[in-house]
Write an enzyme that holds these catalytic residues in place. Structure first.
Site, PDB file in Angstrom:
ATOM      1  N   HIS A  69     -15.219  -3.978   7.164  1.00 45.86           N
ATOM      2  CA  HIS A  69     -14.413  -3.727   5.962  1.00 45.86           C
ATOM      3  C   HIS A  69     -14.583  -4.779   4.880  1.00 45.86           C
ATOM      4  CE1 HIS A  69     -12.775  -0.523   8.256  1.00 45.86           C
ATOM      5  NE2 HIS A  69     -12.227  -1.329   9.131  1.00 45.86           N
TER       6      HIS A  69
ATOM      7  N   LYS B 282       0.816  -1.210   0.000  1.00 42.15           N
ATOM      8  CA  LYS B 282       0.000   0.000   0.000  1.00 42.15           C
ATOM      9  C   LYS B 282       0.858   1.271   0.000  1.00 42.15           C
ATOM     10  CE  LYS B 282      -3.806  -2.051   2.654  1.00 42.15           C
ATOM     11  NZ  LYS B 282      -4.947  -2.236   1.771  1.00 42.15           N
TER      12      LYS B 282
ATOM     13  N   GLY C 269      -8.099  -7.445   2.981  1.00 38.23           N
ATOM     14  CA  GLY C 269      -9.216  -7.995   3.741  1.00 38.23           C
ATOM     15  C   GLY C 269      -9.402  -7.367   5.118  1.00 38.23           C
ATOM     16  N   GLY C 270      -8.932  -6.126   5.248  1.00 37.43           N
ATOM     17  CA  GLY C 270      -9.129  -5.422   6.511  1.00 37.43           C
ATOM     18  C   GLY C 270      -8.195  -5.878   7.636  1.00 37.43           C
TER      19      GLY C 270
ATOM     20  N   HIS D 258     -17.077   3.956  -0.205  1.00 33.68           N
ATOM     21  CA  HIS D 258     -16.093   3.210  -0.991  1.00 33.68           C
ATOM     22  C   HIS D 258     -16.621   3.154  -2.420  1.00 33.68           C
ATOM     23  CE1 HIS D 258     -13.406  -0.480  -1.644  1.00 33.68           C
ATOM     24  NE2 HIS D 258     -14.123  -0.364  -2.737  1.00 33.68           N
TER      25      HIS D 258
ATOM     26  N   ARG E  40      -6.700  -7.655 -10.442  1.00 34.89           N
ATOM     27  CA  ARG E  40      -7.377  -8.901 -10.819  1.00 34.89           C
ATOM     28  C   ARG E  40      -8.833  -8.571 -11.090  1.00 34.89           C
ATOM     29  NH1 ARG E  40     -10.198  -8.874  -6.073  1.00 34.89           N
ATOM     30  NH2 ARG E  40      -8.971  -8.263  -4.279  1.00 34.89           N
TER      31      ARG E  40
ATOM     32  N   GLU F   6      -9.486   1.440  -6.259  1.00 34.17           N
ATOM     33  CA  GLU F   6     -10.410   1.729  -5.167  1.00 34.17           C
ATOM     34  C   GLU F   6     -10.154   3.132  -4.623  1.00 34.17           C
ATOM     35  OE1 GLU F   6     -11.361  -2.652  -3.307  1.00 34.17           O
ATOM     36  OE2 GLU F   6      -9.929  -1.411  -2.222  1.00 34.17           O
TER      37      GLU F   6
ATOM     38  N   LYS G 242      -2.833   1.108   8.916  1.00 37.35           N
ATOM     39  CA  LYS G 242      -3.031   0.019   7.948  1.00 37.35           C
ATOM     40  C   LYS G 242      -1.728  -0.736   7.740  1.00 37.35           C
ATOM     41  CE  LYS G 242      -6.448   1.992   4.754  1.00 37.35           C
ATOM     42  NZ  LYS G 242      -6.676   2.359   3.337  1.00 37.35           N
TER      43      LYS G 242
HETATM   44  P1  ADP Z   1      -7.818  -3.916   2.755  1.00 40.00           P
HETATM   45  O1  ADP Z   1      -6.810  -3.973   1.652  1.00 40.00           O
HETATM   46  O2  ADP Z   1      -7.309  -4.520   4.033  1.00 40.00           O
HETATM   47  O3  ADP Z   1      -9.173  -4.401   2.360  1.00 40.00           O
HETATM   48  P2  ADP Z   1      -8.413  -1.128   2.213  1.00 40.00           P
HETATM   49  O4  ADP Z   1      -7.328  -0.149   2.209  1.00 40.00           O
HETATM   50  O5  ADP Z   1      -8.947  -1.611   0.896  1.00 40.00           O
HETATM   51  O6  ADP Z   1      -7.974  -2.378   3.124  1.00 40.00           O
HETATM   52  O7  ADP Z   1      -9.632  -0.578   3.057  1.00 40.00           O
HETATM   53  C1  ADP Z   1     -10.763  -1.381   3.356  1.00 40.00           C
HETATM   54  C2  ADP Z   1     -11.931  -0.524   3.816  1.00 40.00           C
HETATM   55  O8  ADP Z   1     -11.566   0.253   4.967  1.00 40.00           O
HETATM   56  C3  ADP Z   1     -12.397   0.519   2.812  1.00 40.00           C
HETATM   57  O9  ADP Z   1     -13.315  -0.019   1.907  1.00 40.00           O
HETATM   58  C4  ADP Z   1     -13.028   1.562   3.704  1.00 40.00           C
HETATM   59  O10 ADP Z   1     -14.313   1.162   4.103  1.00 40.00           O
HETATM   60  C5  ADP Z   1     -12.162   1.539   4.944  1.00 40.00           C
HETATM   61  N1  ADP Z   1     -11.098   2.568   4.891  1.00 40.00           N
HETATM   62  C6  ADP Z   1      -9.889   2.456   4.309  1.00 40.00           C
HETATM   63  N2  ADP Z   1      -9.162   3.581   4.430  1.00 40.00           N
HETATM   64  C7  ADP Z   1      -9.927   4.448   5.128  1.00 40.00           C
HETATM   65  C8  ADP Z   1      -9.733   5.805   5.611  1.00 40.00           C
HETATM   66  N3  ADP Z   1      -8.602   6.478   5.395  1.00 40.00           N
HETATM   67  N4  ADP Z   1     -10.745   6.377   6.289  1.00 40.00           N
HETATM   68  C9  ADP Z   1     -11.894   5.709   6.548  1.00 40.00           C
HETATM   69  N5  ADP Z   1     -12.128   4.452   6.140  1.00 40.00           N
HETATM   70  C10 ADP Z   1     -11.166   3.808   5.441  1.00 40.00           C
END
Ligand code: ADP
Length: 638
Positions: A234, A116, A164-165, A208, A296, A274, A158
């Site tokens: 998430h 990321k 996957g959160g 999202h 993907r 995303e 993060k």
């Molecule tokens: P992963 O790769 O673990 O799935 P993501 O970066 O795609 O993580 O984020 C997953 C979800 O978390 C997003 O769809 C959103 O709902 C929430 N999210 C991510 N970043 C933020 C942020 N900066 N502020 C608020 N919510 C966030």
């Protein structure tokens, strides 16, 4: 075009890819694990090769075995589906080195988006807006805390390798930062063998919205957006396209940013960029930021297919076989609105606990697209994601497509395992959702009403009693024995029936008597048409009637459950014992961590129910256990 491809996946996505390949005259090879020997994707493919044991690491993650299977069967290309090896750049390189085509982006494009922090830096350079935050290499706890202060609370930690959160923590106050950091790093280390984190400004009222892109290695186009704001922890639950409230300016700005992102890495194939949106003030072109790119095909791609009329798997095969992009940006347009709901074997009131079971009955509504990898009789095993199907509807307007979704969910019939159907159906009938008021917190805020067990219609209960008595078919045989006698039926609550004649039964339950008549169009209860269907299983009966209503059929011989349950820590579901933290003889206090189990991509920590001494550790790390298996036994301290 290829003449034969191998699909390095299972379940609904393997079936989905095989169906398009077939339509295009391309032969297919499935691979399968021991657990999937009789799975739908194996039945559907022209050829199938066994590649190992049920655990993903012994089969679907074995790149070498999969490449060998392709070489052995003469497949020219490998479609990875999603999950498993789909975003593994080393696998892509190995596929190419073996002289095969990977149906997807290059290993380097995947690498560029894999972490990321690096992805965000790259996107910033390409002029794509990114969420403000810290993504540096200094991982010192004090330094990170100072960065969080500078960004301003609330912040989101993060895992840079996350997905996957996992490894993600929301921190509201500076005082909570140190603990949240430690637990995010710990989870990241366990899940990804990489404890590094980044810190982002937490967007309140976030939406999202993601953009489907498609590249041929040089150029890229976008196929508009999907809104995936309905999430729980998430994870996406219901997705739609286009996004409610989207304006042409915002769509343009997001589409261009996504296309730039894809072109910046020479992207080939289907991908998703995303974005997170601050939706507190409607959708505005200066309020979206890049989150990550998924290199993907996504689970939710069918909603894009529905509104664009394009088969994305067909595009994948065409571009991978060397054709240029099948359409230019101005040839693409949106027709109507589409929804997708993810149907899972999971126990919603129990906190979305993944479930397993044999699907004794499975029937989808007639007016929807149901993408599935299971059939009636198939097993939802503990080894893989417990998704049963994706239910997709498409209509001329959002309101119509949503109404279709609600109806399709209400008409879907699943028996043999608990599912999230009732929860999905409630969401589809949610008034705020209908108005397009979506944000990622909606489900969590309203979880109590969304997850509550649906009320049981008295008619469904009466019909369950008839089924339990073995009289569903309205058989007249044996009537002499029954006569008009009042006969008790083992049921909970207690019930009794009186057979008045063939297909005419009075059911007494809960202090009421229901008059049940088997008519041409099925059972009528107290004069009302029910349209009910029934599935009988070993210890339960399910009545399908505006949703599924499952009733346990009590076994009169059932023993009372044993006493000292708090002494025993049991596996709440089938899964893998990831870690065991205690040894025999160790003192523990209530709330201490005893073990971690992993099932269907989620980790569950088992805590000591009370103070005590570990009398026995009944499992070892790495063991696969059944639901209810005893893991650890405690005894009183001496
Ligand atoms: P992963 O790769 O673990 O799935 P993501 O970066 O795609 O993580 O984020 C997953 C979800 O978390 C997003 O769809 C959103 O709902 C929430 N999210 C991510 N970043 C933020 C942020 N900066 N502020 C608020 N919510 C966030």
């Amino acid at each position: 075009m290829f003449s034969k491809i191998l699909i390095a996946n299972r379940g609904e996505i393997a079936c989905r890819v095989i169906e398009t390949a077939r339509r295009m005259g391309v032969a297919t090879v499935a691979v399968y694990s021991q657990a999937d020997a009789n799975a739908a994707h194996v039945a559907l493919a022209d050829e199938a090769i066994a590649i190992g044991g049920p655990a993903p690491k012994d089969s679907y993650l074995r790149g070498d075995a999969i490449i060998n299977a392709a070489l052995q069967t003469g497949a020219q290309a490998i479609h990875p589906g999603y999950g498993f090896l789909s975003e593994n750049p080393d696998f892509v390189d190995a596929v190419v080195a073996a002289g095969l085509v990977f149906i997807g982006p290059s290993g380097d494009a995947i690498r560029a988006m894999g972490l990321k922090d690096a992805a965000k830096a790259l996107m910033e350079q390409a002029g794509v807006p990114i969420v403000p935050g810290y993504m540096g290499t200094n991982q010192d706890a004090d330094h990170l805390a100072a960065q969080a202060d500078a960004i301003g609370y609330p912040v989101l930690i993060k895992a840079v390798a996350g997905g996957g959160g996992k490894g993600m923590r929301l921190v509201e106050r500076a005082g909570d930062f140190a603990d949240a950091l430690a637990s995010a790093q710990g989870e990241a280390q366990t899940a990804f063998a990489n404890p590094a984190v980044l810190i982002e400004k937490y967007i309140t009222s976030p939406r999202h919205i993601e953009v489907q892109v498609f590249g041929d290695g040089q150029r890229a186009v976008h196929l508009f957006e999907r809104d995936c704001s309905l999430q729980r922890r998430h994870q996406k639950v219901i997705e739609e396209a286009p996004a409610p409230g989207m304006t042409p300016e915002m769509r343009d700005a997001m589409g261009q940013a996504a296309t730039r992102a894809a072109e910046a890495i020479g992207y080939s194939g289907a991908g998703t960029v995303e974005f997170i949106i601050d939706g507190s003030d409607g959708l505005r072109p200066d309020r979206f930021w890049f989150m990550e790119m998924n290199t993907r095909l996504q689970v939710e791609h069918p909603v894009t297919e529905a509104i664009t009329g394009i088969d994305l798997v067909e595009w994948q095969l065409r571009v991978a076989s060397g054709e240029p992009l099948p359409a230019t940006q101005d040839q693409l347009s949106i027709t109507g609105h589409a929804f997708e709901a993810r149907l899972y074997a999971e126990d919603v009131p129990a906190g979305f606990l993944p479930a397993t079971g044999t699907l004794s009955h499975l029937q989808f509504a007639p007016d929807c697209r149901a993408d599935t990898g299971v059939r009636a009789g198939d097993v939802i095993s503990p080894w893989y994601d417990p998704m049963i199907a994706k239910i997709i509807t498409h209509g001329p307007t959002r309101a119509i497509a949503l109404g279709q979704l609600a109806r399709a969910l209400e008409q879907t019939q699943v028996a043999g395992t608990v599912t999230n159907l009732a929860f999905l159906a409630r969401l589809a009938r949610h008034e705020g959702f209908a108005r397009g008021e979506v944000d990622t917190g909606l489900i969590a805020r309203e979880i109590d009403s969304l997850a509550a067990a649906p009320p049981v219609p008295p008619a469904a209960q009466a019909l369950a009693v008839i089924a339990a008595a073995g009289l569903w078919q309205g058989d007249a045989s044996g009537f002499a024995l029954w006569g008009a006698l009042r006969r008790p039926v083992p049921f909970d609550p207690p019930a009794a029936i009186r057979v008045h004649g063939p297909g005419h039964i009075g059911v007494e339950i809960d202090g009421m008597t229901h008059d049940c008549v088997l008519a041409q169009d099925g059972w009528r209860v107290d004069g009302a048409k029910t349209g009910a269907a029934m599935q009988m299983d070993r210890d339960s009966v399910t009545i399908f009637m505006a949703g599924a209503h499952r009733f346990d059929i009590p076994d009169p011989l059932e023993r009372g459950s044993s006493a000292e349950t708090s002494d025993l820590t049991l596996a709440p579901m089938p899964g893998l014992v990831k870690s065991v933290f205690v040894t025999q003889g160790q003192n523990v206090s209530a709330g201490d961590r005893l073990a971690i189990m992993e099932a269907m991509k989620m980790e569950h920590t088992m805590l000591a129910a009370r103070d005590g001494v570990v009398a026995e550790v009944l499992v070892v790390e790495g063991a696969q256990v059944e639901a209810g298996a005893a893991l650890i036994r405690l005894e009183e301290e001496e």
